[in-house]
Write a protein that holds these residues in place. Sequence first.
Motif, PDB file in Angstrom:
ATOM      1  N   ALA A 273       0.796  -1.185   0.072  1.00 24.27           N
ATOM      2  CA  ALA A 273      -0.041  -0.114  -0.128  1.00 24.27           C
ATOM      3  C   ALA A 273       0.838   1.118  -0.017  1.00 24.27           C
ATOM      4  CB  ALA A 273      -0.879  -0.077   1.216  1.00 24.27           C
ATOM      5  N   THR A 274       0.323   2.380  -0.662  1.00 23.19           N
ATOM      6  CA  THR A 274       1.282   3.643  -0.564  1.00 23.19           C
ATOM      7  C   THR A 274       0.825   4.260   0.769  1.00 23.19           C
ATOM      8  OG1 THR A 274      -0.696   4.431  -2.089  1.00 23.19           O
ATOM      9  CG2 THR A 274       1.199   3.630  -3.132  1.00 23.19           C
ATOM     10  N   SER A 275       0.385   3.686   1.750  1.00 23.65           N
ATOM     11  CA  SER A 275       0.130   4.540   3.173  1.00 23.65           C
ATOM     12  C   SER A 275       0.417   3.569   4.081  1.00 23.65           C
ATOM     13  CB  SER A 275      -1.077   5.094   2.988  1.00 23.65           C
ATOM     14  OG  SER A 275      -2.164   3.996   2.904  1.00 23.65           O
ATOM     15  N   GLY A 276       0.699   4.174   5.256  1.00 27.61           N
ATOM     16  CA  GLY A 276       1.003   3.263   6.555  1.00 27.61           C
ATOM     17  C   GLY A 276      -0.541   3.101   7.323  1.00 27.61           C
ATOM     18  N   ILE A 277      -0.129   2.983   8.556  1.00 22.80           N
ATOM     19  CA  ILE A 277      -1.219   2.661   9.586  1.00 22.80           C
ATOM     20  C   ILE A 277      -1.912   3.985   9.620  1.00 22.80           C
ATOM     21  CG2 ILE A 277      -1.378   2.296  12.194  1.00 22.80           C
ATOM     22  CD1 ILE A 277       1.090   1.129  12.359  1.00 22.80           C
ATOM     23  N   ALA A 278      -3.306   3.607   9.767  1.00 18.90           N
ATOM     24  CA  ALA A 278      -4.370   4.612   9.637  1.00 18.90           C
ATOM     25  C   ALA A 278      -4.368   5.540   8.473  1.00 18.90           C
ATOM     26  CB  ALA A 278      -4.379   5.733  11.005  1.00 18.90           C
ATOM     27  N   TYR A 283       4.195   6.943   4.947  1.00 12.82           N
ATOM     28  CA  TYR A 283       4.955   5.563   4.861  1.00 12.82           C
ATOM     29  C   TYR A 283       4.312   4.609   3.639  1.00 12.82           C
ATOM     30  CZ  TYR A 283       6.331   6.695   9.498  1.00 12.82           C
ATOM     31  OH  TYR A 283       6.884   7.330  10.486  1.00 12.82           O
ATOM     32  N   TYR A 284       5.094   3.811   3.112  1.00 11.16           N
ATOM     33  CA  TYR A 284       4.769   2.676   2.485  1.00 11.16           C
ATOM     34  C   TYR A 284       4.622   1.483   3.300  1.00 11.16           C
ATOM     35  CZ  TYR A 284       6.718   4.749  -2.054  1.00 11.16           C
ATOM     36  OH  TYR A 284       7.080   5.638  -2.705  1.00 11.16           O
ATOM     37  N   THR A 311      11.317   0.757   8.554  1.00  6.78           N
ATOM     38  CA  THR A 311      11.236   1.540   9.847  1.00  6.78           C
ATOM     39  C   THR A 311      10.403   0.675  10.926  1.00  6.78           C
ATOM     40  OG1 THR A 311      10.684   3.834   8.822  1.00  6.78           O
ATOM     41  CG2 THR A 311       9.965   3.662  10.755  1.00  6.78           C
ATOM     42  N   ALA A 312       9.272  -0.202  10.690  1.00  2.61           N
ATOM     43  CA  ALA A 312       8.729  -0.734  11.740  1.00  2.61           C
ATOM     44  C   ALA A 312       8.011  -1.915  11.243  1.00  2.61           C
ATOM     45  CB  ALA A 312       7.933   0.187  12.390  1.00  2.61           C
ATOM     46  N   LYS A 313       7.371  -2.560  12.076  1.00  2.00           N
ATOM     47  CA  LYS A 313       6.427  -3.729  11.737  1.00  2.00           C
ATOM     48  C   LYS A 313       5.180  -3.563  12.699  1.00  2.00           C
ATOM     49  CE  LYS A 313       7.729  -8.011  12.749  1.00  2.00           C
ATOM     50  NZ  LYS A 313       8.298  -9.279  12.728  1.00  2.00           N
TER      51      LYS A 313
END
Length: 374
Positions: A273-278, A283-284, A311-313
């Motif tokens: 996805a081309t966005s992260g959490i919420a 983020y990707y 960065t993160a999981k």
Amino acid sequence: MKNKTLLLLFLLYSFVISAQPAENITELTKWTDESIRTAMSSRKFDPIEGIYKSYQRDGMPHYKIGIIKDGSVYKAIILETEVPGWKTGEVKAVFEPGAVKGMYSTKWYMSDKTPYETFSSVDMESETLLSIELKDTKTLRKRLDYFIKTYPVAGNETIFKKDNSIASGSGFFLTTTGIIATNAHVVADASDIEVTVNGKSGVSTYKAQLLIADSPNDVALLKITDSEFKNMETIPYSIAQTQEVGSRVFTLGYPLNDIMGSNYKVTDGIISATSGIADDERYYQISVPLQPGNSGGPLFNKDGNIVGITTAKLKAAGTKTENVNYALKSSYLLNLYRKISKKEAVQPPSKLSTSELQDQVKVLKNYVCLIKVY
């Protein structure tokens, strides 16, 4: 007739000579007892490194060896032996770290210098006993032979330089002059920073300092300050600022280096996805597997260009998630870099776009580093 006879004799002689087995040859280095001690006293070292003597038992000749790191492997150097045909400085064995800490895949050269593939281990509690599974030359049965570490001396705190880092992560070069990108949380509250590079000339460790950090976006830039560092010739990748869903990506980094070993690791996946959490647009979402220690590493696209920083999981309470990880988009990295320089961070275009993944990795690993914070 005479000429034909001579020709036949010549051909027969040539065949006999070419049929002889080639002489077994091992690598000859310039390492000595003194140079190994000097090298180890000036840097941090791994548990397997040191000077050992063979534990004397039936069928095991006397060996004094020095084990020293060389790139991603460790080499056992002959320092003393009673075995004829061996010289001081010759490589007796090569150890490659395994997935389990203290275990090594080993190529051991027998008394006649024929290679023997086996395994070995270091007692991680005392770090003074090296055991190697070898073949008994008389019975041809496998057995464990032991080497006792005689240097460094146990309990000598000025010699034993344990790894007392409080955190570690990954990073990558932005410029040939030693500016490195990573996550801000990797170097937060650092008193000292070290970067280790698995470069063309082997593994090197340098001192570095924080240049600038953007904590809200979790990105930071470091600068190598070590006088031993020499500027690189070029950076082989560019920075790409857009990626589509489904695009192939991969990362290089140093996850769980205290468990999985000090060598770099490669994992790949796609842009999910081309966005992260919420729906965070910074983020990707990626399917690339990440572990602690991957933080701050580069996310490459299929052409070998930088598209983000791993960065993160996702850790969702009460929900099992697999391969839901995130990378900060490269545009935020560029925004931070432009605050310290108006020059382009890297030179486009990538020189690796037509290469296979394994060939890209061979080049890119020279520009990805392990970061340790003290």
